[in-house]
Design a protein around this motif. Structure first.
Motif, PDB file in Angstrom:
ATOM      1  N   ARG A  27     -59.287 -35.307  -8.685  1.00 53.78           N
ATOM      2  CA  ARG A  27     -59.578 -35.100  -7.263  1.00 53.78           C
ATOM      3  C   ARG A  27     -60.897 -34.355  -7.162  1.00 53.78           C
ATOM      4  O   ARG A  27     -61.172 -33.457  -7.960  1.00 53.78           O
ATOM      5  CB  ARG A  27     -58.446 -34.288  -6.654  1.00 53.78           C
ATOM      6  CG  ARG A  27     -58.560 -34.000  -5.198  1.00 53.78           C
ATOM      7  CD  ARG A  27     -57.339 -33.208  -4.736  1.00 53.78           C
ATOM      8  NE  ARG A  27     -57.355 -33.032  -3.311  1.00 53.78           N
ATOM      9  CZ  ARG A  27     -56.306 -32.789  -2.576  1.00 53.78           C
ATOM     10  NH1 ARG A  27     -55.127 -32.655  -3.126  1.00 53.78           N
ATOM     11  NH2 ARG A  27     -56.410 -32.647  -1.286  1.00 53.78           N
ATOM     12  N   GLU A  28     -61.695 -34.705  -6.180  1.00 53.87           N
ATOM     13  CA  GLU A  28     -62.969 -34.024  -5.946  1.00 53.87           C
ATOM     14  C   GLU A  28     -62.706 -32.690  -5.241  1.00 53.87           C
ATOM     15  O   GLU A  28     -61.857 -32.607  -4.357  1.00 53.87           O
ATOM     16  CB  GLU A  28     -63.887 -34.883  -5.070  1.00 53.87           C
ATOM     17  CG  GLU A  28     -64.398 -36.132  -5.763  1.00 53.87           C
ATOM     18  CD  GLU A  28     -65.345 -35.828  -6.902  1.00 53.87           C
ATOM     19  OE1 GLU A  28     -66.165 -34.907  -6.772  1.00 53.87           O
ATOM     20  OE2 GLU A  28     -65.236 -36.506  -7.938  1.00 53.87           O
ATOM     21  N   PRO A  29     -63.423 -31.644  -5.625  1.00 51.79           N
ATOM     22  CA  PRO A  29     -63.249 -30.361  -4.929  1.00 51.79           C
ATOM     23  C   PRO A  29     -63.779 -30.447  -3.500  1.00 51.79           C
ATOM     24  O   PRO A  29     -64.819 -31.040  -3.260  1.00 51.79           O
ATOM     25  CB  PRO A  29     -64.080 -29.391  -5.764  1.00 51.79           C
ATOM     26  CG  PRO A  29     -65.048 -30.228  -6.510  1.00 51.79           C
ATOM     27  CD  PRO A  29     -64.415 -31.573  -6.691  1.00 51.79           C
ATOM     28  N   ASP A  30     -63.026 -29.864  -2.578  1.00 52.11           N
ATOM     29  CA  ASP A  30     -63.470 -29.846  -1.190  1.00 52.11           C
ATOM     30  C   ASP A  30     -64.174 -28.520  -0.891  1.00 52.11           C
ATOM     31  O   ASP A  30     -64.268 -27.640  -1.751  1.00 52.11           O
ATOM     32  CB  ASP A  30     -62.297 -30.081  -0.234  1.00 52.11           C
ATOM     33  CG  ASP A  30     -61.159 -29.078  -0.400  1.00 52.11           C
ATOM     34  OD1 ASP A  30     -61.344 -28.050  -1.077  1.00 52.11           O
ATOM     35  OD2 ASP A  30     -60.092 -29.319   0.173  1.00 52.11           O
ATOM     36  N   VAL A  31     -64.681 -28.397   0.312  1.00 50.33           N
ATOM     37  CA  VAL A  31     -65.428 -27.201   0.690  1.00 50.33           C
ATOM     38  C   VAL A  31     -64.560 -25.954   0.573  1.00 50.33           C
ATOM     39  O   VAL A  31     -65.026 -24.918   0.094  1.00 50.33           O
ATOM     40  CB  VAL A  31     -65.997 -27.347   2.126  1.00 50.33           C
ATOM     41  CG1 VAL A  31     -66.624 -26.050   2.604  1.00 50.33           C
ATOM     42  CG2 VAL A  31     -66.999 -28.477   2.189  1.00 50.33           C
ATOM     43  N   HIS A  32     -63.309 -26.038   0.968  1.00 46.34           N
ATOM     44  CA  HIS A  32     -62.397 -24.888   0.888  1.00 46.34           C
ATOM     45  C   HIS A  32     -62.289 -24.405  -0.559  1.00 46.34           C
ATOM     46  O   HIS A  32     -62.353 -23.201  -0.822  1.00 46.34           O
ATOM     47  CB  HIS A  32     -61.017 -25.271   1.433  1.00 46.34           C
ATOM     48  CG  HIS A  32     -60.004 -24.185   1.331  1.00 46.34           C
ATOM     49  ND1 HIS A  32     -59.977 -23.098   2.185  1.00 46.34           N
ATOM     50  CD2 HIS A  32     -58.983 -23.992   0.469  1.00 46.34           C
ATOM     51  CE1 HIS A  32     -58.981 -22.298   1.843  1.00 46.34           C
ATOM     52  NE2 HIS A  32     -58.362 -22.826   0.800  1.00 46.34           N
TER      53      HIS A  32
END
Length: 52
Positions: A27-32
């Motif tokens: 999974r790609e890291p999100d801003v949070h």
């Protein structure tokens, strides 16, 4: 830093499954997530952005 994935999830206020998926490249890291790494672990924002 000797921190478990479960402890990271707790520190970041997110589920352990999400942290595991990000750390294992599923999974790609999100801003949070990226913001939590910067704020909670004190990792330089420029260092993080250079590697995303």
């Amino acid at each position: 830093m000797n921190i478990t994935q479960g402890k990271l999830a707790e520190m970041f206020g997110m589920g352990a499954a999400k942290v595991s998926q990000i750390l294992n490249g599923k999974r790609e890291p999100d801003v949070h997530f990226l913001k939590a790494i910067h704020q909670k672990l004190g990792i330089d924002g420029n260092f993080i952005l250079d590697r995303v």
